[in-house]
Motif scaffolding. Structure first.
Motif, PDB file in Angstrom:
ATOM      1  N   SER A 154      -6.929   1.592   5.371  1.00  0.00           N
ATOM      2  CA  SER A 154      -6.909   0.301   4.698  1.00  0.00           C
ATOM      3  C   SER A 154      -8.280   0.005   4.111  1.00  0.00           C
ATOM      4  CB  SER A 154      -6.490  -0.823   5.660  1.00  0.00           C
ATOM      5  OG  SER A 154      -7.414  -0.935   6.726  1.00  0.00           O
ATOM      6  N   ALA A 204      -9.630  -5.018  -7.788  1.00  0.00           N
ATOM      7  CA  ALA A 204      -9.014  -3.689  -7.730  1.00  0.00           C
ATOM      8  C   ALA A 204     -10.012  -2.662  -8.253  1.00  0.00           C
ATOM      9  CB  ALA A 204      -7.743  -3.661  -8.567  1.00  0.00           C
ATOM     10  N   THR A 255      -7.163   3.716  -8.387  1.00  0.00           N
ATOM     11  CA  THR A 255      -6.524   4.546  -7.364  1.00  0.00           C
ATOM     12  C   THR A 255      -7.568   5.021  -6.354  1.00  0.00           C
ATOM     13  OG1 THR A 255      -4.879   5.305  -8.961  1.00  0.00           O
ATOM     14  CG2 THR A 255      -5.146   6.607  -6.946  1.00  0.00           C
ATOM     15  N   VAL A 256      -7.244   4.888  -5.077  1.00  0.00           N
ATOM     16  CA  VAL A 256      -8.125   5.344  -4.001  1.00  0.00           C
ATOM     17  C   VAL A 256      -7.436   6.494  -3.269  1.00  0.00           C
ATOM     18  CG1 VAL A 256      -9.230   4.752  -1.808  1.00  0.00           C
ATOM     19  CG2 VAL A 256      -9.278   3.128  -3.710  1.00  0.00           C
ATOM     20  N   MET A 291      -3.656   5.582  -2.611  1.00  0.00           N
ATOM     21  CA  MET A 291      -3.400   4.146  -2.489  1.00  0.00           C
ATOM     22  C   MET A 291      -3.655   3.429  -3.808  1.00  0.00           C
ATOM     23  SD  MET A 291      -5.138   3.311   1.251  1.00  0.00           S
ATOM     24  CE  MET A 291      -6.783   3.819   0.720  1.00  0.00           C
ATOM     25  N   GLU A 292      -2.752   2.517  -4.138  1.00  0.00           N
ATOM     26  CA  GLU A 292      -2.930   1.618  -5.268  1.00  0.00           C
ATOM     27  C   GLU A 292      -3.141   0.203  -4.723  1.00  0.00           C
ATOM     28  OE1 GLU A 292      -3.247   2.645  -8.242  1.00  0.00           O
ATOM     29  OE2 GLU A 292      -2.487   4.703  -8.051  1.00  0.00           O
ATOM     30  N   PRO A 293      -3.913  -0.632  -5.419  1.00  0.00           N
ATOM     31  CA  PRO A 293      -4.172  -1.982  -4.916  1.00  0.00           C
ATOM     32  C   PRO A 293      -2.916  -2.850  -4.976  1.00  0.00           C
ATOM     33  CG  PRO A 293      -5.065  -1.716  -7.119  1.00  0.00           C
ATOM     34  CD  PRO A 293      -4.592  -0.366  -6.695  1.00  0.00           C
ATOM     35  N   TRP A 337      -5.324  -7.553  -3.877  1.00  0.00           N
ATOM     36  CA  TRP A 337      -5.831  -6.252  -4.287  1.00  0.00           C
ATOM     37  C   TRP A 337      -6.330  -5.431  -3.091  1.00  0.00           C
ATOM     38  CZ3 TRP A 337      -3.636  -5.693  -8.599  1.00  0.00           C
ATOM     39  CH2 TRP A 337      -3.575  -6.734  -9.529  1.00  0.00           C
ATOM     40  N   THR A 338      -5.614  -5.527  -1.979  1.00  0.00           N
ATOM     41  CA  THR A 338      -5.943  -4.729  -0.810  1.00  0.00           C
ATOM     42  C   THR A 338      -5.288  -3.360  -0.906  1.00  0.00           C
ATOM     43  OG1 THR A 338      -4.081  -5.739   0.357  1.00  0.00           O
ATOM     44  CG2 THR A 338      -6.254  -6.711   0.712  1.00  0.00           C
ATOM     45  N   TYR A 339      -5.816  -2.430  -0.127  1.00  0.00           N
ATOM     46  CA  TYR A 339      -5.306  -1.058  -0.069  1.00  0.00           C
ATOM     47  C   TYR A 339      -4.801  -0.797   1.357  1.00  0.00           C
ATOM     48  CZ  TYR A 339      -7.679  -0.293  -4.529  1.00  0.00           C
ATOM     49  OH  TYR A 339      -8.093  -0.371  -5.832  1.00  0.00           O
ATOM     50  N   TYR A 347      -2.249   2.140   3.805  1.00  0.00           N
ATOM     51  CA  TYR A 347      -1.401   3.328   3.878  1.00  0.00           C
ATOM     52  C   TYR A 347      -1.120   3.652   5.340  1.00  0.00           C
ATOM     53  CZ  TYR A 347       0.494   7.960   2.940  1.00  0.00           C
ATOM     54  OH  TYR A 347       1.326   9.049   2.865  1.00  0.00           O
ATOM     55  N   ALA A 404     -12.670   6.510  -5.187  1.00  0.00           N
ATOM     56  CA  ALA A 404     -12.009   5.578  -6.102  1.00  0.00           C
ATOM     57  C   ALA A 404     -12.268   6.089  -7.504  1.00  0.00           C
ATOM     58  CB  ALA A 404     -12.553   4.169  -5.929  1.00  0.00           C
TER      59      ALA A 404
END
Length: 356
Positions: free
Chosen positions: A102, A158, A161-162, A173-175, A180-182, A184, A202
């Motif tokens: 996260s 954001a 992509t992370v 992960m996308e926001p 705009w949190t990440y 998974y 990122a």
């Protein structure tokens, strides 16, 4: 790092020479000279080939040495951001039954996350969360800072992509708007290999540029069942755990909270080398207890690696951790509530959940 390899190869004698002699070559002494010359050429060529082989071997050996050297130099881990500079944090948390990734980034430092240091030594700090009060109250979209001034609330942002590489599963992960949190949770229960490099990136869609942060897979980490730490005034507190394998770059963080119901609670946060034992000094125990005690204390200990980098006008960090909970008591204080009554002769002050 690989380098281009090259070698010399001997030139073959022209096939035309053989054809010419097969149709009729002079039989004078020149024939012997020619044959001798041919032998000399072949010998020289063979020597050249051997030299080429030796040269190749020398180059290969050097390259192998260079590759080995580079393989033994993992990227540096630069520790966590200072609270007053932290714009964002990403974590890989290896809980006992699952692993979660996260993170979030804001365009500035959130004032409420900056704690005041009221005591410190080489390993530990007592940090107090102060109330931030502005009069009159701040308008929507504004927050109160440590100087009792209303400032624009740092907006969540954001950063594209992370990805996280090096775990036992792909993490992309996308926001998630509007915060705009990440987040998974699709990793296996055991999601990392000890000492394996872990990299968070990122993709750099923000003007502040890409983010690249590093970590390392952790050795298994568990506290003994029933682990309880007791804080006694003016006494050192010894903490023990199972040390990792040799060469691990992890550290251990201890995080204690014994003042649950205070409007300005304090925490004891210590960072120790991951050697298997550490001591919280009696002086730090005293400073921590003096800051306040209320409610049922909380304790957490984590094996972790931490890396950070400047980003924007602040800092973003990345923590790979295995947090574990434990029990903590404060000598002379008995927590209570409706389900946990006080011993005979004492009454429960429900406001602070302490027996009096």
């Amino acid at each position: 790092m690989s380098r281009p390899l090259f070698a010399r190869s001997a030139a073959a004698l022209p096939a035309a020479l053989f054809l010419l002699c097969s149709t009729g070559c002079p039989t004078d002494e020149g024939d012997d000279d020619t044959a001798d010359d041919d032998d000399d050429v072949d010998d020289d060529d063979a020597t050249d080939d051997d030299d080429a082989t030796d040269d190749d071997d020398a180059v290969d050996d050097d390259d192998a040495t260079d590759d080995d050297d580079s393989a033994t130099e993992p990227p540096s881990l630069d520790g966590e951001c200072e609270l007053a500079d932290r714009w964002g944090r990403f974590t890989v948390e290896a809980q006992p039954t699952y692993t979660v990734v996260s993170g979030a980034v804001t365009e500035g430092v959130v004032p409420a996350t900056v704690l005041e240091e009221i005591a410190a030594d080489a390993s530990c700090r007592v940090l107090r969360r102060n109330q931030l009060i502005c009069e009159p109250a701040c308008e929507p979209g504004m927050v109160c800072d440590a100087t009792s001034t209303c400032i624009p609330a740092p907006a969540p942002t954001a950063i594209g992509t992370v990805t996280v590489d090096g775990l036992l599963g792909e993490v992309v992960m996308e926001p998630v708007p509007p915060s705009w949190t990440y987040f998974y949770t699709g990793l296996p229960q055991v999601a990392m290999t000890p000492a394996a490099p872990v990299t968070l990136e990122a993709d750099g869609t923000k003007a502040d540029g890409p983010i690249v942060l590093h970590g390392e897979g952790l050795d298994p980490f568990d506290l003994a069942p029933g682990t309880t730490w007791t804080l006694v005034e003016s006494q050192d507190l010894l903490i023990t755990w199972t040390a990792p394998t040799s060469g691990a770059r992890s550290e251990v963080e201890l995080d204690l909270n014994i003042d649950i119901h205070s409007p300005e609670p304090s925490r004891l946060v210590c960072t120790f080398p991951d050697t298997g034992s550490a001591t919280v000094t009696g002086a730090m125990v005293d400073a921590f207890i003096a800051a306040g005690v209320s409610g049922f204390p909380e304790a957490k200990m984590s094996r972790r690696t931490v890396d950070s980098m400047p980003w924007g006008a602040g800092c973003v960090d990345f923590v790979v951790s295995a947090p574990r909970s434990a029990a903590v008591d404060v000598d002379g204080y008995i927590p209570c509530n409706e389900l946990n009554p006080c011993p005979d002769g004492l009454e429960c002050n429900l406001a602070v959940e302490l027996c009096e």
